[in-house]
Design an enzyme around this catalytic site. Structure first.
Site, PDB file in Angstrom:
ATOM      1  CD  GLU A 155      73.237  -3.987  -0.468  1.00 29.63           C
ATOM      2  OE1 GLU A 155      73.800  -2.918  -0.195  1.00 29.63           O
ATOM      3  OE2 GLU A 155      72.083  -4.378  -0.515  1.00 29.63           O
ATOM      4  CG  ASP A 213      70.245  -6.713  -1.723  1.00 34.60           C
ATOM      5  OD1 ASP A 213      70.428  -6.698  -0.695  1.00 34.60           O
ATOM      6  OD2 ASP A 213      70.186  -5.838  -2.767  1.00 34.60           O
ATOM      7  CB  SER A 261      71.499  -3.224   2.428  1.00 35.47           C
ATOM      8  OG  SER A 261      71.832  -2.475   1.492  1.00 35.47           O
TER       9      SER A 261
END
Ligand SMILES: *[C@@H]1O[C@H](CO)[C@@H](O)[C@H](O)[C@H]1NC(C)=O
Ligand SMILES: *[C@@H]1O[C@H](CO)[C@@H](O)[C@H](O)[C@H]1NC(C)=O
Ligand SMILES: *[C@@H]1O[C@H](CO)[C@@H](O)[C@H](O)[C@H]1NC(C)=O
Ligand SMILES: *[C@@H]1O[C@H](CO)[C@@H](O)[C@H](O)[C@H]1NC(C)=O
Length: 613
Positions: free
Chosen positions: A312, A316, A526
């Site tokens: 994650e 990002d 995400s």
């Protein structure tokens, strides 16, 4: 004689301690929140266990701050773009002297001294053992264990002296069983084969097709829906030819939680693949640790790799820097929510960490103009009072000119087999997600494929209607348009008068990233939230370089006309709750919102304040 007096007094004293009073009034129940499915009471709380108690005092001028944020965010208003300063907001919301005095008096009666305050003094933090909190809130804490083995010390209900009910909005940790999760679901992260950078270059010849600046891009040649590269995203959304001009002033941030970090070495390799000129950022971007957030860049062990730790954080950072470079970039990493260890005498902060993050950033004078977050949980696991206070924090960021974006979630209208109400376990219901359901954030859904893009079906792109937040007026027309189309479909399973989400969408199915030195694909909203956020950062670059204020809270601008600068997604649905969920449709829909970005058009919409759009 003396003895008999004592004997009659003793039972009385017992009664008083069972239902304590204060010098001013008696205790009455303040809030009850049903323990969510999956949690069972497993033990008594250890009385000496230290709790970080956060006491949310009633803010002043609640309606005023609403008016301010809407005025400065609505393009047709004369105050559009005149964002408030941190000082102005703190002065507006600071609790009244009377509120502060009464709460301090009550704490002092219990021998509790404040540990720290938020910048606006609307939160008081204290550290006290369970034993003392139980008296303070006339309640009883227990250890609750989740089916996944994690534990929390909580109580389903808490009380306050009656005279304080109107002065305190919320106290945690009490009845919040909220556990944020990353919006890269397992199904989405486990099916990707990993390859080395060399293998990647050999096996994927299409990755060598490049966009020629100034020409109409050939999407078929540049994009492969199974391997969505940075070059593809920048080409499809139209940012690839843009030259930034305000990167001294403009910046974008991402938030990491749950021990996730954005790995510098992986970011460097990723940028090496697609934007070699940007690789220096990997070594230099600031990592801002809040509440002991993880900053360890050391190697991951086998267990961590298997669990996808830092996928994650990598996703990002890689998408945001890849798209918005050379815009300044920073990553927040916030601790909190560690597993509860019953025998630990040391203070352990098991509060959900949005509040820690909010209290930190709201105290800062300089903030990124865009902040992307890819975490969330079912709204019904958060007590309403707490969800509202966190949403108030996001609203304050909006009033200060920060665009706050959240992924909409990866379970569509709710995870299969879990779609029941907390308060009535026999009542089937869709499960909206928080913070996506907060009306002051921009919620981003996921798309897949190209020409045309469709709502992602490999997982359910998060969608729904809040049960806590009423439908904001800015979106009413768009949501009503959709509801008129679907008629009675799903009636009773969602709240048609609630805040509806997502607002917009972006690619989030097979995004290529580098993880642990290997190339792989990852999906989830995400990926969508940082992608949309990075495009907005570039729109801000154009505005700032012309001396204009940044976009700030986006939704009134989007629903007010800028939606025409998005590609409408009309196919696919938000699968979940053992069904197909809401279907995408022409115009706004609760799957992909208004759709995906067209950068050039968004810049025009920004300069025309959305008018003529
Ligand atoms: C776009 O690329 C595809 C695949 O490389 C090719 O078949 C097609 O002819 C190209 N289209 C145009 C208009 O150049
Ligand atoms: C896209 O990638 C898949 C998976 O590697 C591959 O099978 C397919 O041939 C690729 N499509 C094109 C047009 O290159
Ligand atoms: C992997 O690292 C984590 C975090 O440091 C640690 O808790 C865990 O025990 C380690 N696992 C193994 C198998 O080494
Ligand atoms: C929904 O699906 C889940 C698993 O996918 C299953 O366990 C459950 O029984 C289903 N519920 C209903 C009401 O069909």
């Amino acid at each position: 004689m003396q003895l008999s007096t004592l004997a009659t007094l003793l039972p009385l004293l017992g009664a008083v301690s069972a239902a304590p009073g204060s010098t001013r009034s008696r205790y009455a129940l303040k809030e009850r929140h049903v323990v969510p499915r999956g949690w069972t009471e497993s033990a008594q709380a250890v009385k000496s266990h230290m709790v970080h108690l956060q006491i949310g005092l009633k803010q002043s001028n609640a309606d005023e701050i609403d008016r301010h944020v809407m005025e400065v965010s609505t393009p047709t208003h004369e105050r559009y773009g005149q964002h408030l300063s941190a000082d102005e907001i703190e002065r507006l919301i600071a609790p009244s002297q009377n509120t502060a005095d009464l709460v301090h008096e009550w704490l002092a009666e219990h021998g509790i001294a404040p540990d720290s305050y938020s910048a606006a003094k609307d939160w008081i933090n204290v550290r006290v053992p369970v034993e003392k909190v139980e008296k303070l809130l006339n309640t009883k804490y227990s250890v609750y264990t989740h089916t996944d083995g994690t534990s929390l010390v909580r109580t389903p209900e808490w009380s306050l002296p009656e005279h304080l009910h109107e002065h305190i909005d919320v106290i945690q940790p009490t009845n919040s069983f909220f556990r944020m999760s990353k919006h890269t679901s397992d199904v989405v992260t486990s099916d990707s084969t990993e390859m080395t950078i060399d293998e990647w270059h050999k096996k994927n010849p299409w990755a060598n097709h490049h966009h020629t600046p100034g020409t109409t891009p050939n999407i078929t040649a540049i994009c492969n829906a199974s391997f969505v590269t940075l070059e593809c995203i920048r080409t499809v959304y139209g940012t690839i030819d843009y030259q930034t001009r305000a990167c001294e002033e403009n910046s974008i941030g991402i938030t990491n939680y749950l021990g996730e970090i954005s790995r510098r070495a992986d970011l460097k390799q990723y940028l090496g693949l697609y934007r070699p000129e940007a690789t220096g950022v990997a070594d230099s971007f600031p990592i801002i640790a809040i509440d002991n957030g993880n900053t360890d860049q050391g190697p991951l062990n086998a267990t961590q790799l298997k669990s996808g730790q830092d996928i994650e954080g990598n996703l990002d950072a890689q998408l945001v820097v890849g798209i918005s470079y050379p815009t300044k970039f920073s990553a927040y990493t916030t601790g909190g929510s560690p597993p509860y260890t019953p025998d630990l005498g040391e203070p352990t902060n098991t509060n959900e960490p949005y509040n820690e993050w909010l209290n930190y950033v709201l105290a800062q004078r300089d903030l990124p103009q865009v902040i992307s977050t890819s975490y969330g949980d079912d709204e019904q696991t958060v007590p309403e009072s707490y969800a509202k206070r966190a949403c108030d924090g996001f609203k304050q960021l909006g009033a200060r000119g920060v665009s706050v974006l959240f992924s909409s979630g990866d379970n569509g209208v709710g995870s299969d087999g879990t779609c029941y109400s907390n308060t009535d376990p026999n009542k089937a219901t869709f499960l909206p997600a928080f913070p996506a359901s907060c009306p002051f954030v921009t919620s981003v859904g996921s798309t897949a494929n190209f020409e045309p893009e469709v709502a992602t079906l490999r997982f359910g792109s998060g969608a729904g209607f809040s049960n806590y937040f009423k439908q904001p007026s800015y979106q009413h027309w768009a949501v009503q348009g959709y509801l008129n189309k679907i008629g009675n479909t799903y009636a009773g399973l969602y709240n048609p008068n609630g805040r509806a989400y997502p607002d917009v969408a972006a690619q989030g199915n097979h995004d290529v990233i580098v993880y642990n030195g290997l190339v792989r694909t990852v999906g989830g909203t995400s990926a969508s939230a940082p992608t949309f956020s990075a495009v907005i950062a570039l729109v801000n670059d154009a505005l700032i370089s012309h001396g204009r204020p940044p976009l700030g809270f986006l939704n009134p601008w989007i629903y007010g006309g800028a939606y025409k600068a998005l590609t409408d997604i009309t196919s696919g649905s938000s699968i979940g709750c053992n069904g197909t969920g809401f279907a995408a449709a022409e115009g706004w829909d609760p799957v992909t919102g208004f759709g995906t970005p067209k950068f050039g058009e968004l810049v025009k919409a920004a300069f025309s304040k959305g008018q003529g759009y």
